[in-house]
Scaffold this motif. Structure first.
Motif, PDB file in Angstrom:
ATOM      1  N   ARG A  18      -0.146  -7.923  -8.981  1.00  0.00           N
ATOM      2  CA  ARG A  18       0.141  -7.086 -10.153  1.00  0.00           C
ATOM      3  C   ARG A  18       1.295  -6.146  -9.846  1.00  0.00           C
ATOM      4  N   ASN A  19       2.183  -5.998 -10.843  1.00  0.00           N
ATOM      5  CA  ASN A  19       3.278  -5.057 -10.679  1.00  0.00           C
ATOM      6  C   ASN A  19       2.780  -3.643 -10.994  1.00  0.00           C
ATOM      7  N   LYS A  20       3.654  -2.644 -10.898  1.00  0.00           N
ATOM      8  CA  LYS A  20       3.226  -1.251 -11.106  1.00  0.00           C
ATOM      9  C   LYS A  20       2.574  -1.009 -12.463  1.00  0.00           C
ATOM     10  N   PRO A  21       3.077  -1.599 -13.570  1.00  0.00           N
ATOM     11  CA  PRO A  21       2.395  -1.411 -14.857  1.00  0.00           C
ATOM     12  C   PRO A  21       1.063  -2.154 -14.971  1.00  0.00           C
ATOM     13  N   SER A  47       6.817  -8.998  -3.275  1.00  0.00           N
ATOM     14  CA  SER A  47       7.768  -8.094  -3.912  1.00  0.00           C
ATOM     15  C   SER A  47       7.365  -7.763  -5.349  1.00  0.00           C
ATOM     16  N   PHE A  48       6.571  -8.633  -5.985  1.00  0.00           N
ATOM     17  CA  PHE A  48       6.090  -8.360  -7.340  1.00  0.00           C
ATOM     18  C   PHE A  48       5.046  -7.248  -7.328  1.00  0.00           C
ATOM     19  N   GLY A  49       4.272  -7.180  -6.252  1.00  0.00           N
ATOM     20  CA  GLY A  49       3.262  -6.137  -6.171  1.00  0.00           C
ATOM     21  C   GLY A  49       1.942  -6.613  -5.594  1.00  0.00           C
ATOM     22  N   GLN A  50       1.954  -7.679  -4.839  1.00  0.00           N
ATOM     23  CA  GLN A  50       0.749  -8.239  -4.261  1.00  0.00           C
ATOM     24  C   GLN A  50       0.133  -7.290  -3.248  1.00  0.00           C
ATOM     25  N   GLU A  51      -1.186  -7.127  -3.320  1.00  0.00           N
ATOM     26  CA  GLU A  51      -1.909  -6.302  -2.357  1.00  0.00           C
ATOM     27  C   GLU A  51      -3.031  -7.071  -1.675  1.00  0.00           C
ATOM     28  N   ASP A  52      -3.424  -8.202  -2.235  1.00  0.00           N
ATOM     29  CA  ASP A  52      -4.474  -9.058  -1.682  1.00  0.00           C
ATOM     30  C   ASP A  52      -3.846  -9.989  -0.639  1.00  0.00           C
ATOM     31  N   ASP A  53      -4.684 -10.669   0.144  1.00  0.00           N
ATOM     32  CA  ASP A  53      -4.141 -11.641   1.087  1.00  0.00           C
ATOM     33  C   ASP A  53      -3.559 -12.832   0.330  1.00  0.00           C
ATOM     34  N   ILE A  54      -2.591 -13.478   0.952  1.00  0.00           N
ATOM     35  CA  ILE A  54      -1.905 -14.619   0.346  1.00  0.00           C
ATOM     36  C   ILE A  54      -1.978 -15.803   1.300  1.00  0.00           C
ATOM     37  N   THR A  55      -2.271 -16.961   0.737  1.00  0.00           N
ATOM     38  CA  THR A  55      -2.141 -18.210   1.476  1.00  0.00           C
ATOM     39  C   THR A  55      -1.312 -19.154   0.618  1.00  0.00           C
TER      40      THR A  55
END
Length: 68
Positions: A18-21, A47-55
């Motif tokens: 999620r991005n800032k908005p 760069s979009f706003g990811q805070e969770d883990d990514i695979t």
């Protein structure tokens, strides 16, 4: 899968970024970046706003060598 075709697997950390908005990255954006390298896909979600883990896993079928 034909030789040269690629399959990309993404975890929910990409589509739920999620991005800032608060707008989610979503499946349509994920589809649009699916031709990028797995590293580029992960960096784009971050760069979009990811805070969770990514695979991100990409599998490309290679041509079969034929020996005569």
């Amino acid at each position: 899968m034909e030789a040269g075709e690629r399959l990309v697997f993404l975890s929910d950390g990409v589509v739920e970024a999620r991005n800032k908005p608060g707008e989610p990255y979503g499946f349509e954006r994920a589809r649009l970046i699916s031709t990028m390298t797995v590293s580029e896909i992960a960096k784009t979600a971050q760069s979009f706003g990811q805070e969770d883990d990514i695979t991100v896993l990409g599998i490309t079928r290679q041509p079969v060598a034929v020996f005569a």
